[in-house]
Design a protein around this motif. Structure first.
Motif, mmCIF file in Angstrom:
data_model
loop_
_atom_site.group_PDB
_atom_site.id
_atom_site.type_symbol
_atom_site.label_atom_id
_atom_site.label_comp_id
_atom_site.label_asym_id
_atom_site.label_seq_id
_atom_site.Cartn_x
_atom_site.Cartn_y
_atom_site.Cartn_z
ATOM 1 N N VAL A 1 0.950 -1.098 0.022
ATOM 2 C CA VAL A 1 -0.070 -0.028 -0.032
ATOM 3 C C VAL A 1 0.768 1.104 0.001
ATOM 4 O O VAL A 1 0.526 2.181 -0.695
ATOM 5 C CB VAL A 1 -0.871 -0.007 1.337
ATOM 6 C CG1 VAL A 1 -1.769 1.335 1.438
ATOM 7 C CG2 VAL A 1 -1.977 -1.142 1.162
ATOM 8 N N TYR B 1 0.421 4.119 -2.564
ATOM 9 C CA TYR B 1 -0.374 5.150 -2.463
ATOM 10 C C TYR B 1 0.456 6.317 -1.343
ATOM 11 O O TYR B 1 -0.143 7.297 -1.165
ATOM 12 C CB TYR B 1 -1.432 4.869 -1.679
ATOM 13 C CG TYR B 1 -2.483 3.663 -2.766
ATOM 14 C CD1 TYR B 1 -2.887 3.974 -3.922
ATOM 15 C CD2 TYR B 1 -2.841 2.574 -2.219
ATOM 16 C CE1 TYR B 1 -3.486 3.346 -4.711
ATOM 17 C CE2 TYR B 1 -3.796 1.747 -3.195
ATOM 18 C CZ TYR B 1 -3.832 2.231 -4.285
ATOM 19 O OH TYR B 1 -4.655 1.502 -5.069
ATOM 20 N N HIS C 1 -0.761 4.566 3.363
ATOM 21 C CA HIS C 1 -0.345 3.911 4.293
ATOM 22 C C HIS C 1 -0.778 4.062 5.814
ATOM 23 O O HIS C 1 -1.158 2.937 6.387
ATOM 24 C CB HIS C 1 1.309 3.983 4.223
ATOM 25 C CG HIS C 1 2.114 3.235 4.976
ATOM 26 N ND1 HIS C 1 3.145 3.393 5.936
ATOM 27 C CD2 HIS C 1 2.168 1.758 5.209
ATOM 28 C CE1 HIS C 1 3.588 2.352 6.545
ATOM 29 N NE2 HIS C 1 3.114 1.029 5.944
ATOM 30 N N TRP D 1 -4.301 2.360 5.818
ATOM 31 C CA TRP D 1 -4.340 0.755 5.892
ATOM 32 C C TRP D 1 -3.612 0.599 7.234
ATOM 33 O O TRP D 1 -4.133 -0.582 7.789
ATOM 34 C CB TRP D 1 -3.599 0.473 4.710
ATOM 35 C CG TRP D 1 -4.455 -0.252 3.799
ATOM 36 C CD1 TRP D 1 -5.048 -1.609 3.659
ATOM 37 C CD2 TRP D 1 -5.282 0.613 2.462
ATOM 38 N NE1 TRP D 1 -5.698 -1.699 2.571
ATOM 39 C CE2 TRP D 1 -5.873 -0.499 1.886
ATOM 40 C CE3 TRP D 1 -5.330 1.905 2.545
ATOM 41 C CZ2 TRP D 1 -6.514 -0.387 0.753
ATOM 42 C CZ3 TRP D 1 -6.089 2.193 1.145
ATOM 43 C CH2 TRP D 1 -6.788 1.142 0.507
ATOM 44 N N THR E 1 -8.664 -3.062 -1.109
ATOM 45 C CA THR E 1 -7.386 -3.868 -0.946
ATOM 46 C C THR E 1 -7.244 -4.579 -2.166
ATOM 47 O O THR E 1 -5.987 -4.837 -2.788
ATOM 48 C CB THR E 1 -7.296 -4.474 0.403
ATOM 49 O OG1 THR E 1 -7.435 -3.735 1.364
ATOM 50 C CG2 THR E 1 -6.021 -5.563 0.427
ATOM 51 N N THR F 1 -6.100 -2.720 -5.114
ATOM 52 C CA THR F 1 -4.609 -2.256 -4.819
ATOM 53 C C THR F 1 -3.674 -3.352 -5.529
ATOM 54 O O THR F 1 -2.977 -3.008 -5.976
ATOM 55 C CB THR F 1 -4.079 -1.988 -3.460
ATOM 56 O OG1 THR F 1 -5.036 -0.989 -2.906
ATOM 57 C CG2 THR F 1 -2.781 -1.921 -3.343
ATOM 58 N N ALA G 1 -8.457 5.257 -3.571
ATOM 59 C CA ALA G 1 -7.979 4.258 -2.495
ATOM 60 C C ALA G 1 -7.999 4.698 -0.976
ATOM 61 O O ALA G 1 -8.307 4.135 0.042
ATOM 62 C CB ALA G 1 -6.472 3.810 -2.603
#
Length: 656
Positions: A137, A141, A146, A149, A456, A459, A470
Motif C-alpha cells: 500500500v 499510495y 499507508h 491502511w 485492498t 490495490t 484508495a
C-alpha cells in the motif's frame, strides 16, 4: 402462579457447578501453555543449529526466508481459521438455527480462504520482496494511504483477537470456574513467549501441532456422540430433532424444523459471516505474512487445500455437537438440567462445552478445554505476529527510524509482540465488563472489518484505482457502514445499545454497507480520474534486509539480495501467472459450490430432510472432517520429509 414463576426464574439464574476444578484451568492455560512455548523455543534453536534458520535475522523472523512448503502452509491456513470462535460459534448457530447454521458458518469461511490464494500469488508475482500488505500500500499510495491502511488493519486485528478471547475465556471459566479475567490475561502469555523467540516459523510449527490435536478431538466426538444411549445413532439423532421441531420449533425455518436449509435467520447470518470473514482474511496482515513466508509454488495449493479442508470442521463438528446439546439438554446428563440453556449461555458459546460434558463427562470437558486453548492460542499467535509486523516494518522502519538495521527491526518486532499481547487482554477485559460477548462480536465485527476489502483487492489486482479513491473510499465506507448499523438499530428497536446493535438485521445492513459501498466509491472516484499504475514500480524498491550485522555493508548485501530476487522473478514469472489463473478458477468454483449451487436451491425448495438424506449429510460431513485431520496432521510430514531427514542427519554435528 407467583411461586411457580419465582422457582422458574431461580432455575434460570442458578449458578452451574463447573465440571472441572479451577486448578485444571490454570494447569492448561499456564503449565501446558509454557510447556508448548518451551518446546517451540527448543525446536527453534534446533532448526537454527541443524538448518541454519536464524530467527535473530528479520527475513527469518518475519517471513521464514520465504521457504515454507505446501503442507505446512495448508496446516497453517486451517489453523488461522480454527479460532475459538469457529469451534464455539458453529455449535452456537447450529443450536439456534438447525442444520443450516453450521453449514453457513463453514460456507462463510472456505471461499475467502481459497480466494486469498489469488491475492497471495498476485503479491508473489508483483512484489516478491514484500513482508506485509502495508508495504505494498505504501509503495503504491504513499504515506497517507499507508497510514489509512495501518488503522484499518489494526482495527481488524483488535476486533479479531477480542472475539477469540471473549469466547475462549467464557468457556474456560464455565468449565473450570477459573476467573474469566485471569483466563483473558493468561491465555496470551505462552503465545507471546514462543512468538517472541521463534517469530513466524514458530507460529507455523505451533499451528501444525495445535491443528493436529484439535482435529483429532473433533474426530473423536464424531464417534463418541453416537455412543450415548439417548442418541444411539445418526438415525436416532434425526428422530429426536423431528420431535423437537414440534415442541420447540425454530422461528423462521420451514415447518419450524431443525432439519432444513430453509432458514431465514441462518442465511442472514451466512451473509454477515461471509462478508465479515472476507474482511478478516483480506485485512489481516497475518494472512499476507503467511503467504509471503510460503515458497512461490506453495501459496496456491497451500491455501486451496487448507480452505477446502477447513470447511468440514465447523460443518461436521457444529452440526453434531449442537444437535447433541439439543437432544440431551432435557436429560439428567446435561449440566443445566432441568432447564434449557439460557440465551446468555448460548451467546457466550457454551453450547459446545456443555454438550461435550453430556457426551463424555469430565473427559469431554477436558477435551473441549484443550481444543479451545489450542484454538485461541494458535490464532492469538497469528494476530500477534501480524501486529508485530505492522509495528516493526510499517511504523518503526518507516516513520521512526528509516535507517533501521536488522537488529533494530527485530527489537521492535519483540516490542510489538509483547505490547499487543498486553493490549489485547486489556481490551477484551473492557468489552467483558461492557457486557459484550461472543455472540455480539460475531455479528457486528463485519461493520468494522469490511471497509477495506474491495480497495485492498483493487490495490493488488486493478491498476486503474487512483490514489484518492484508495484513501477516501474505505473511510467513507466505514462511516456509511457504522451509520447504517446504528441507524437501523435505532429505527427498528428505538435505541442504540449493546442489545440492539447485536441484533441480526442491523448487523446485516451495516455489514453489507461496509463491504460494498467502498467498492462503489472507489470505482466512481477512479473513473473520474483513473490511474494507470505500472506493476513494475513495485519491484523498484529494495525491501529485503541484508544478512550481516555490519551496517557499512548492509547496502551491498541488500542490493545483491534484491538483484537475486528480481532475477528469480524473471525465471518464475510464467509459472506464477499460470498459478494466478489456477487460483482464480479455484476461488470462483469454491464460492459457486459452497455459497450458490449447494445451499441456495435447498433454501428455495423448503425441503425438510428425510432420515436417509440426513444420515447421508452427516456421514459425508464426518468423512470430510476425518480427511481434514489427515491433511492437517500428515500432509506436512510427508511434504516436509526431506527437511525432517536433514534435521536428524545434522543433529550429531550440532552437538559437537
Amino acid at each position: 402462579m407467583d411461586m411457580v414463576q419465582r422457582n422458574a426464574d431461580d432455575l434460570a439464574t442458578a449458578p452451574i457447578n463447573p465440571p472441572l476444578p479451577q486448578a485444571a484451568g490454570y494447569v492448561v492455560v499456564i503449565v501446558i501453555g509454557f510447556l508448548i512455548a518451551l518446546v517451540m523455543i527448543a525446536t527453534t534453536r534446533l532448526l537454527r543449529r541443524t538448518l541454519g534458520e536464524d530467527n535473530t535475522k528479520t527475513e527469518m523472523f518475519m517471513t521464514a526466508n520465504r521457504s515454507v512448503g505446501t503442507g505446512l502452509t495448508a496446516s497453517a491456513v486451517i489453523s488461522s481459521w480454527l479460532w475459538s470462535t469457529a469451534v464455539l460459534g458453529s455449535a452456537f448457530v447450529g443450536y439456534n438455527f438447525g442444520v443450516a447454521g453450521p453449514f453457513w458458518f463453514a460456507a462463510g469461511c472456505s471461499p475467502m480462504i481459497v480466494f486469498f490464494s489469488v491475492l497471495g500469488i498476485a503479491c508473489k508475482l508483483r512484489v516478491p520482496e514484500a513482508h506485509t500488505l502495508l508495504e505494498i500500500v505504501r509503495i503504491r499510495y504513499g504515506k497517507v494511504g499507508h497510514v489509512v491502511w495501518i488503522v484499518l488493519c489494526l482495527i481488524n486485528n483488535i476486533i479479531a483477537i477480542a472475539n477469540m478471547l471473549l469466547g475462549a475465556s467464557a468457556t474456560i471459566s464455565a468449565l473450570t470456574g477459573m476467573h474469566i479475567i485471569a483466563a483473558t490475561f493468561l491465555l496470551p502469555v505462552g503465545v507471546v513467549l514462543y512468538t517472541f523467540v521463534g517469530g513466524i516459523k514458530a507460529t507455523f510449527l505451533t499451528d501444525y501441532f495445535h491443528t493436529f490435536v484439535i482435529t483429532i478431538v473433533v474426530c473423536f466426538f464424531t464417534i463418541k456422540a453416537f455412543t450415548v444411549p439417548e442418541i444411539g445413532s445418526i438415525g436416532g439423532l434425526y428422530d429426536i430433532m423431528v420431535k423437537l421441531a414440534a415442541t420447540q420449533p425454530v422461528e423462521g425455518n420451514a415447518g419450524g424444523s431443525y432439519l432444513t436449509m430453509t432458514s431465514k435467520n441462518a442465511i442472514l447470518f451466512g451473509i454477515i459471516h461471509t462478508l465479515s470473514n472476507f474482511g478478516l482474511v483480506i485485512m489481516d496482515t497475518g494472512f499476507f505474512v503467511k503467504a509471503f513466508s510460503a515458497t512461490p509454488h506453495a501459496v496456491v495449493p497451500g491455501y486451496i487445500v487448507g480452505g477446502i479442508a477447513y470447511f468440514a470442521i465447523p460443518w461436521a463438528f457444529g452440526t453434531i455437537m449442537s444437535f447433541s446439546a439439543l437432544s440431551l439438554e432435557h436429560t439428567s446428563k446435561f449440566i443445566t438440567f432441568p432447564r434449557r440453556l439460557t440465551p446468555t449461555e448460548v451467546s457466550n458459546g457454551l453450547v459446545l462445552p456443555y454438550a461435550a460434558v453430556a457426551i463424555a463427562g469430565k473427559g469431554g470437558a477436558i477435551a473441549i478445554l484443550l481444543i479451545v486453548f489450542m484454538a485461541v492460542t494458535s490464532t492469538i499467535s497469528a494476530q500477534v505476529i501480524s501486529v508485530s509486523s505492522i509495528v516493526s516494518f510499517d511504523i518503526y522502519r518507516q516513520y521512526i527510524n528509516p535507517n533501521a538495521t536488522d537488529k533494530d527491526v527485530i527489537r521492535w518486532s519483540h516490542i510489538g509482540v509483547v505490547g499487543f499481547g498486553i493490549f489485547a487482554a486489556a481490551f477484551s477485559t473492557a468489552l467483558h465488563y461492557g457486557n459484550v460477548d461472543l455472540g455480539w462480536t460475531l455479528y457486528m465485527l463485519g461493520v468494522l472489518t469490511c471497509p477495506g476489502i474491495l480497495p485492498t483487492v483493487f490495490t493488488i489486482l486493478w491498476k486503474r484505482q487512483s490514489k484518492v479513491a484508495a484513501i477516501v473510499s474505505p473511510l467513507l465506507g466505514m462511516a456509511t457502514g457504522i451509520s447504517v448499523w446504528l441507524g437501523t438499530a435505532h429505527a427498528l428497536y428505538g435505541e442504540v445499545s449493546v442489545t440492539t446493535t447485536g441484533q441480526t438485521l442491523p448487523c446485516v445492513y451495516g455489514t453489507v454497507a461496509s463491504a460494498f459501498s467502498p467498492g462503489v466509491f472507489s470505482i466512481v472516484i477512479s473513473l473520474i480520474k483513473p490511474a494507470n499504475y505500472d506493476w513494475r514500480d513495485f519491484r523498484k524498491e529494495k525491501l529485503t534486509f541484508g544478512t550481516t550485522s555490519d551496517s557499512s555493508s548492509d547496502d551491498d548485501v541488500q542490493a545483491k539480495s534484491h538483484e537475486e530476487n528480481i532475477n528469480r522473478y524473471v525465471i518464475d514469472k510464467g509459472q506464477l501467472k499460470r498459478l494466478l489463473t489456477i487460483s482464480g478458477a479455484w476461488a470462483a468454483a469454491t464460492f459457486l459450490g459452497h455459497w450458490v449451487l449447494w445451499p441456495l436451491p435447498m433454501y428455495a425448495s423448503n425441503y425438510i430432510f428425510g432420515k436417509g438424506f440426513f444420515v447421508a449429510w452427516v456421514v459425508v460431513a464426518i468423512i470430510w472432517v476425518w480427511g481434514t485431520m489427515l491433511v492437517a496432521g500428515f500432509y506436512p510430514i510427508v511434504d516436509g520429509r526431506k527437511q525432517i531427514l536433514r534435521i536428524f542427519a545434522n543433529i550429531p554435528k550440532s552437538v559437537r
